[in-house]
Design a protein around this motif. Sequence first.
Motif, short mmCIF file in Angstrom:
data_model
loop_
_atom_site.label_atom_id
_atom_site.label_comp_id
_atom_site.label_asym_id
_atom_site.label_seq_id
_atom_site.Cartn_x
_atom_site.Cartn_y
_atom_site.Cartn_z
N ILE A 1 0.84 -1.20 0.00
CA ILE A 1 0.00 0.00 0.00
C ILE A 1 0.88 1.25 0.00
O ILE A 1 1.53 1.56 0.99
CB ILE A 1 -0.90 0.02 1.26
N GLY A 2 0.91 1.95 -1.13
CA GLY A 2 1.64 3.21 -1.17
C GLY A 2 0.79 4.32 -0.62
O GLY A 2 -0.44 4.27 -0.73
N MET A 3 1.44 5.31 -0.01
CA MET A 3 0.63 6.42 0.49
C MET A 3 1.29 7.76 0.18
O MET A 3 2.50 7.93 0.32
CB MET A 3 0.43 6.30 2.00
N VAL A 4 0.45 8.70 -0.24
CA VAL A 4 0.90 10.05 -0.54
C VAL A 4 0.15 11.01 0.37
O VAL A 4 -1.06 10.92 0.50
CB VAL A 4 0.63 10.39 -2.03
N PHE A 5 0.92 11.89 1.02
CA PHE A 5 0.35 12.75 2.06
C PHE A 5 0.14 14.18 1.56
O PHE A 5 0.78 14.62 0.61
CB PHE A 5 1.29 12.79 3.27
N GLN A 6 -0.69 14.89 2.29
CA GLN A 6 -0.95 16.29 1.96
C GLN A 6 0.36 17.10 1.99
O GLN A 6 0.61 17.91 1.11
CB GLN A 6 -1.95 16.86 2.97
N HIS A 7 1.17 16.87 3.03
CA HIS A 7 2.40 17.66 3.16
C HIS A 7 3.63 16.88 2.69
O HIS A 7 4.72 17.06 3.22
CB HIS A 7 2.56 18.12 4.61
N PHE A 8 3.46 16.01 1.74
CA PHE A 8 4.53 15.25 1.04
C PHE A 8 5.30 14.32 1.97
O PHE A 8 5.52 13.17 1.65
CB PHE A 8 5.51 16.17 0.30
N ASN A 9 5.75 14.87 3.11
CA ASN A 9 6.52 14.08 4.08
C ASN A 9 7.74 13.40 3.46
O ASN A 9 8.06 12.26 3.79
CB ASN A 9 5.64 13.02 4.76
#
Lengths: 242, 216
Positions: free
Chosen positions: A79-87
Amino acid sequence: MIDFHQVEKHYGHFHVLKNIDLHVSEGEVVVVVGPSGSGKSTMLRCINRLETITSGGLTVDGITVNERKTDINKLRKEIGMVFQHFNLYPHKKVIDNITLAPVKVLGQSKAEAEKTAMYYLEKVGIADKAQSYPSQLSGGQQQRVAIARGLAMKPKIMLFDEPTSALDPEMVGEVLDVMRALAREGMTMVVVTHEMGFAKEVADRVIFMDQGQIVEEAAPAEFFASPKEERTRTFLSRVLSH
Amino acid sequence: MDFSILTDYFSLYLEGFWGTVLSSVLALIGSFVLGAIIAVFRITPVKGLRWFGTGYVEFVRNIPLLLVVYVFYYGPSALGFTLDGFTAGTIGLAVYTSAFIAEAIRAGIMAVPKGQMEAARSSGLSYIQTMTNVILPQAIKLVIPPLGNQFINLIKNSSVLTIVAGFDLMYFADSISTETYRTFDTYIFVAVFYLVLTVPLSYGVRVWERRLQRKY
């Protein structure tokens, strides 16, 4: 691929998710919309157990997420995840941001991981930034690196948590383009966003959430043209009128 | 100023200087290791360890250094063995400083944005892998300045060994001054010896800090 069955979540006395039933099939692009605080990000974060659920059932790729014997690190590989603040990791170069998990989690050699990383950087259009540090990149470029970082693990699912909300308006397009291409290739995607245009064009299904509940779900054409629920109509009239 | 004190008693000064250096280096290593462990205790999800860590820090840093040293100097005799002044003083110094170092390290780790842990964990890295590859390398940059301060304090605080006859710089200076009656001059040279240790250390810390700052 992803199955929520009567999922409930409480934060102390706050009832964040109420009776969530949701099924996402392989290759499907599901876009979740709704007002702030409606629980859409929380629901997304339950999928890879960044948030735990209070009750109900949640399985991803046939594996029960909230179970003691579940190897969560193994599930998260898928499961890849992309965040609002990139991180992105600020102390690592772009290329090293991308190769960290493939090397440490998948056990790839550094050379192999770098080859994969370059392939995905090429794909998101910023191969020339491989040796830069994240702070030297624009917001849109950073988010594209974050997407490449997720893809380098070759996941079965990609989660996007308001990926364009922290971007300057002129950079939203470049990130959505990458996501659009990804959707076309058949990636299973769950996207929390305020970009109604993206939902209309790319989603197989749109979910509207309010106050911790799924209020309505429909194919985008139907969802935007003839929403059934009053709350959906109110929400859409507010976000689409400007 | 009478430089003959320095030349006449140079071997005593030097013996004291090495006592201070040895005690400081040992206490520095000990306090760093102990402090890092306590810092990890303070942030772990395990409640018992967290309470122990908090109790340790609050107890140790809120009593005078001299009292901590006394615990290790007079305490063992109650248990039927003895520690010499140097050993007791150095252990006391390490324990006392470790409480401050634990707080500095903990603050550094806490200052790394939460999203870093989430990004790394969501990519499948374990807690330990995330700590060593993502969190600690970023925390170190924030921790160096306060850590440098603590190490400088430690060197100065090592003068507490004098009180338990720990054969440090101050201890020998005391005996030099009683012999020569040139109290002021004697201690001026002591100050110089301390500065020889602390000034390069604080300069080194600044250089290291700047180098990390430049990197990203």
